[in-house]
Design an enzyme around this catalytic site. Sequence first.
Site, mmCIF file in Angstrom:
data_model
loop_
_atom_site.group_PDB
_atom_site.id
_atom_site.type_symbol
_atom_site.label_atom_id
_atom_site.label_comp_id
_atom_site.label_asym_id
_atom_site.label_seq_id
_atom_site.Cartn_x
_atom_site.Cartn_y
_atom_site.Cartn_z
ATOM 1 N N GLU A 78 9.516 82.550 -16.352
ATOM 2 C CA GLU A 78 9.988 82.331 -15.044
ATOM 3 C C GLU A 78 10.709 81.558 -14.539
ATOM 4 O O GLU A 78 11.778 81.513 -14.116
ATOM 5 C CB GLU A 78 8.797 83.244 -14.189
ATOM 6 C CG GLU A 78 9.285 83.344 -12.817
ATOM 7 C CD GLU A 78 7.999 83.593 -12.043
ATOM 8 O OE1 GLU A 78 7.903 83.278 -10.916
ATOM 9 O OE2 GLU A 78 7.132 84.303 -12.522
ATOM 10 N N ASP A 79 10.062 80.026 -14.860
ATOM 11 C CA ASP A 79 10.393 79.046 -14.085
ATOM 12 C C ASP A 79 11.336 78.089 -15.139
ATOM 13 O O ASP A 79 12.358 77.264 -14.602
ATOM 14 C CB ASP A 79 9.092 77.981 -13.773
ATOM 15 C CG ASP A 79 8.487 78.634 -12.634
ATOM 16 O OD1 ASP A 79 8.926 79.535 -12.032
ATOM 17 O OD2 ASP A 79 7.294 78.095 -12.621
ATOM 18 N N ASP A 112 -4.234 83.241 -11.113
ATOM 19 C CA ASP A 112 -2.894 82.728 -10.721
ATOM 20 C C ASP A 112 -3.042 82.424 -9.257
ATOM 21 O O ASP A 112 -2.814 81.535 -8.611
ATOM 22 C CB ASP A 112 -1.847 83.319 -11.231
ATOM 23 C CG ASP A 112 -0.483 82.616 -10.795
ATOM 24 O OD1 ASP A 112 -0.365 81.336 -10.582
ATOM 25 O OD2 ASP A 112 0.476 83.584 -10.329
ATOM 26 N N ASP A 151 -26.571 90.467 10.752
ATOM 27 C CA ASP A 151 -26.818 90.471 9.355
ATOM 28 C C ASP A 151 -25.923 89.605 8.642
ATOM 29 O O ASP A 151 -25.358 89.834 7.777
ATOM 30 C CB ASP A 151 -26.651 91.949 8.707
ATOM 31 C CG ASP A 151 -25.149 92.697 8.883
ATOM 32 O OD1 ASP A 151 -24.443 91.993 9.792
ATOM 33 O OD2 ASP A 151 -24.818 93.270 8.404
#
Length: 769
Positions: free
Chosen positions: A133-134, A196, A316
């Site tokens: 992707e990068d 991630d 609670d």
Amino acid sequence: MGFPGLRSASSGLLSAIKATSRLGKRGAKRTENTSQPDTLAADVSAALAEQAAAVSDAASITRLQSIVSEYLEAKEVAQIKEAYRFSDQAHLGQFRSSGEPYITHPIAVTEICAGWKLDVQALMAALLHDVMEDQGVQKSALAEQFGPEVAELVDGLSKLDRLDFATKAQQQAESFRKMLLAMSRDLRVILIKLADRLHNMRTLDAVSPEKQRRIARETLDIYAPIANRLGLNAVFREMQDLCFAAIYPNRYQVLQRAVLAARGNRREVLTRIFDSVRAALPAAGIEADVSGREKTLYGIYRKMVDQKKSFSEVLDIYGFRVVVHTLPECYLAMGILHQLYRPVPGKFKDYIAIPKLNGYQSLHTTLVGPYGTPIEFQFRTHEMHNVAEEGVAAHWIYKTDEMSLSDIQKRTHAAIQSLLDIQSQTGDSGEFLEHVKVDLFPDAVYVFTPNGEIVSLPRGATLVDFAYSIHTDVGNRAVASKVNGEYVPLRTELSSGDTVEIITSDASRPSAHWLNFARTGRARSEIRHYLRTVRYAESVAFGQRLLKQAFHELQTSYPEEDNPTWDKLIKESGARSREEILADIGLGKRLAAVVARRFSPENSLIATTAAEFDTLSAARAAPIHIQGNEGQAVVLSPCCGPIPGDEIMASLRVGAGLVVHTADCPVAKRARAREPERWVDVAWDKTTARHFVVRLDVTAVNERGVLGKIAGEIAQADSNIIRVSSHDDAESFVMNLVVQVDDRNHLAKVFRAIRRIHQVRRIVRVKGN
């Protein structure tokens, strides 16, 4: 995104650098004139060294290596090192928003996955999850170096950033759809993605507040519910609190201070309870691990908002968890504590007998402790505890053979299959994402089929949702329903413990108004799919019938598919195909007579408007024949409920096809007076469908057994009651019946059968809603 361990070092370094910049020349001169070392310069050097050490530790895989060495073989650890070197080289020169090298992020993600004991392929994919992707690394390159399995995992984790989308929302929805498809093939995709997202949330303070809120909202809407559905409760709780801090930072801080103060105030009470429990259980021969449990800040906040309570009213906040060795000991331990402290009525939940959707199992009970403080206790075995914290990732062993899957993995597989069914029926990515958000809704109701099987549905689900959860065909043919033996409308909301039965009919079809109360994504997508596809097919078939009838009126034969006039007509009308023209005829968007005239030899392709042709041919137009089973192309109007044998008329409504009314329907008469050009002559075909719905009001003497007699006579008349309601007084009562008949003759037979009962005083066919 910032690495959490680096925050203090980074802030110290910034402070030191700012101080250095203020020294200017004066600072330099003073340094020359003194023999003492400059302490500020020393501070800067120390901060730089601390920063460098922190970055070095974060960018190293030493800690990761020690984690994976506990359960992986040496050769597999070597493969992880190779993936690290590849990822480090690919991300060289790339930095996160916080300033540290980008490689620190894949390492942190992989450490989370290693904590779940994922296999070597998953850990390699976690280290490489951003290289496609990068950095533009090709899938084929990854497959060649690390194998096709790792390449598929990385590809499933890569977003669709390089494609053009009209909006950010569309890009998000399409990327999520892609990830879901990859997840259906390999569950490790979503586990890596959750790791991630968790690390991104932990380091969210490195980006702008606006981006923090956007990412946190997406996490809260999609990824936290997915973690919950997969049983990753530790991840689910942490994500919720991190999102709460990002979206409402002021509320988070105020609530955090209040919880810390309450913790101190209740320390004495909690200590007393803890000591008494730890003494009572061994005395009864039960070896247990007892630990305190604190409600998450987001959980407290949601309870305050949903129940409109102040913080002091949320009692609670604290509880205890009791982990034992065997299942019977869960119930035994709970019984011992019920003798020790008084249980709160209605606050007992057995998630062992009926597990949650994500496989979670525990006993929950709330006890009144010292000073009247309510405290929740959870009882579970060690195995249940592992599943409760890590869900499907607990003791992860990746398996492809469905027969060898654990119970929770089977549940997860079923949940994913449900999401896949939604995506296969949904064309629009935004609509798909909305359906998924609904189906990931964490709360649930548990209902029973007539055979005693348990069906889990989101809270607020209706009988239509139940029908589609059983099978698409059951949902599409649903006509009535029973809850706990009583007839109720399909729009009725279900409650836990209900026994539900769906009554189907081959003549029934989904209706667009079901979308107003269908709750689950699967039901909504199936209804929309039917309305889009089946309705289209029905419209094509009905349009062809109308066109054939029009050709018969013109005394010409119906053209073959290869007739060149079809192509000319398609081109001139802007339609995409012959079927689209026929569907438009069936839906009332085109008049069959006008289309037929275009094929006429004497008129060729002379443009003739619908109004002009109506003027020419209205005098000799034959009625359209209706069978009643044309589906969505022909609608029998509910305002008068026509059945075969009734005199009828119909209007062509654009997009709705033919809407049929009885000839004496007052609604139709008013509409026809306003728009006479929309109305056409219709008649019942010689062959009609079966099982038309008719409403009857029967007034009878209020005597014991009358309803049973009426039901018996209706059954003897070969009819079926699909819904019944009644109201009565001292002397008589009125039954509102909905029955199925084939035509007016069959209805008359039903009338005669009911009249044979001497207690019946009056019977009326009801037209209208």
